[in-house]
Scaffold this active site. Structure first.
Site, PDB file in Angstrom:
ATOM      1  CG  HIS A   1      41.839  35.176  65.238  1.00 42.57           C
ATOM      2  ND1 HIS A   1      40.583  34.378  65.973  1.00 42.57           N
ATOM      3  CD2 HIS A   1      42.028  34.248  64.940  1.00 42.57           C
ATOM      4  CE1 HIS A   1      41.021  33.806  66.565  1.00 42.57           C
ATOM      5  NE2 HIS A   1      42.461  33.532  65.788  1.00 42.57           N
TER       6      HIS A   1
ATOM      7  CB  CYS B   1      41.017  30.229  65.709  1.00 43.91           C
ATOM      8  SG  CYS B   1      42.524  30.102  65.995  1.00 43.91           S
TER       9      CYS B   1
END
Length: 490
Positions: free
Chosen positions: A429, A331
């Protein structure tokens, strides 16, 4: 139908509220009760994507699992994600509404409380019981005005409150008695009992203190929970308390503990793997010899990128890659590995652009409207399934994306793999949580005989251990009465 409500509040942060709510949820679920978790307001940078397309705290997603439920936005209607020492992104019913300073949010609490009560009413109409987690401590008297996280909520719905304290930190009796003393008369009357958490030792030596506590306060001690080592539960926000000892480890992973690190639960599977030694590297600490460096997610990517440079991580990464080491960016970490990060709208701070580390040929622009997806797919470099969730405002573009980290089942590609195979970047994630993906990534890191690890099974076993502790160490007859379980107890 109106659900019974039982709330757990703590004398301090990390007293064990999340774990006790998880334990009570699984214990009640095993007894046949239709139970739901609830946290009116959460402040955390570890979050999860719900089945209804929103974002809630990760602790509430784990509590939902304990209830046999998929995560929903109503389980955590207000989520605050700090982006500075005095401000946070405010998320209501799963979606960001604004960045607010502490004073602005204090004024906004009236609207936030409406959202809390709307979620409460929906849950109360659809479940037999709700187990609620407070936030911080109800004795933070500077936050009592317009409180929606602790006694303000409890008073509004007229529910009993269990007060939990952590004996491992010391001062447990002072914590409990002092907390009661700082409550109003009506709030004090609402506390129906105490739970003492993380006890290790001879309970007979503690008994005189328990007897004194009950005489002094007129409140019962519902039970004393033991210190349960080796639990696999995602932290609400705090970094892990105990470093894992891995003398048999064969892959060493280093993660910079960014000031605004988000979703550090991504690394729980690595911490749990017997062949992996994972270290979080704090400010001023030298980078140890390692096989893999993972740049984690960040709530303030440009600010944390500047922090990395100030700590010398840019030079450390260059040296690590020069000697054949591997790097993963997740991310915000993926965005940092690119050529630039642009924030023209000031989504994470002051508007502007920052030069990236330059190891992947891509640029990222932060845009209004957060991407929230639960995804699954296949790795682009191995025959292995992967699943996870996306929570990001950044849109990345560039030639590096032509070699994706993963091909998703919804037709999209995710992330990038460098031409030399040394760098991986992904927006996913939880990418280590699928057993196939975890093994493939460890093989990529050089561990050819990586052992299998099922983190879902580990989490289930830990939730069951917590429920077993409730059954063994708490006054379950009293809990049954509070939760209205007499009709459903076998």
């Amino acid at each position: 139908m109106t659900a019974r409500v039982l709330m757990v509040q703590g004398c301090t942060s990390d007293a064990g509220k999340s774990a006790l709510v998880t334990a009570l949820c699984r214990w009640a679920h095993r007894r046949g009760l239709r139970v739901a978790p609830f946290k009116p307001q959460n402040m955390a940078l570890n979050s999860a994507v719900t089945v209804d397309g929103g974002e809630i705290g990760r602790a509430q997603a784990v509590q939902a699992q304990a209830c046999g439920l998929a995560p929903q936005v109503d389980f955590n209607p207000v989520l605050l994600k700090p982006n500075s020492d005095t401000g946070a992104q405010v998320i209501v019913h799963g979606h960001a509404v604004a960045n607010m300073g502490a004073r602005d949010y204090h004024d906004y609490k009236r609207l936030a409380f409406d959202a809390v009560m709307a979620s409460h009413q929906r849950l109360a109409a659809n479940y037999e019981a709700i187990v609620v987690e407070g936030a911080g401590s109800p004795a933070e008297i500077n936050l009592r005005d317009r409180d929606i996280a602790n006694m303000g909520y409890a008073e509004a719905v007229d529910c009993p409150v269990i007060l939990i304290a952590d004996i491992d930190r010391g001062g447990v009796f002072a914590h409990l008695v002092g907390t009661l003393a700082l409550l109003s008369a009506s709030e004090r009357a609402r506390v129906v009992g105490f739970v003492i958490n993380r006890f290790r030792g001879d309970i007979a030596l503690l008994q005189p203190g328990l007897d004194w506590l009950e005489r002094e306060t007129g409140k019962p001690v519902i039970g004393v929970l033991p210190y349960l080592h080796g639990l696999y539960l995602e932290a609400e926000d705090a970094l892990p308390r105990e470093p894992a000892s891995k003398p048999q480890a064969r892959v060493r992973v280093a993660v910079p503990a960014l000031p605004r690190i988000s979703n550090h639960t991504d690394f729980d599977a690595l911490r749990a793997h017997p062949q992996v030694d994972l270290q979080l590297i704090g400010p001023g600490e030298a980078l140890p010899a390692c096989d893999v460096i993972v740049l984690p997610g960040s709530k303030s990517t440009r600010a944390d990128l500047a922090w990395l440079r100030a700590q010398g991580w840019d030079a450390a990464l260059a040296r690590h890659l020069r000697y054949g080491g591997k790097v993963i960016g997740i991310c915000g970490g993926l965005q940092m590995l690119g050529r630039a990060v642009h924030d023209p709208h000031g989504i994470e701070g002051d508007p502007g652009s920052s030069e990236g580390l330059g190891w992947l040929d891509l640029e990222t622009t932060l845009q209004p409207g957060k991407q929230l997806h639960r995804v699954q797919g296949r790795l682009g470099f191995a025959e292995a399934a992967v699943q996870g969730y996306e929570i990001h405002c950044g849109v990345s573009r560039g030639p590096a994306l032509a070699h994706p980290f993963a091909q998703l089942d919804d037709g999209r590609h995710d992330g990038a793999l460098s031409a030399d195979g040394q760098l991986l970047g992904s927006y996913l994630h939880g990418l280590f949580d699928h057993p196939e993906a975890l093994r493939a990534l460890l093989v990529w890191a050089g561990l050819r005989d990586a052992a299998a690890l099922d983190v879902h099974a580990l989490r289930e076993a830990s939730i069951d251990r917590l429920a077993d502790a409730v059954q063994s160490h708490l006054d379950t007859a009293t809990l049954e009465r509070w939760l209205g379980m007499n009709a459903c107890v076998p």
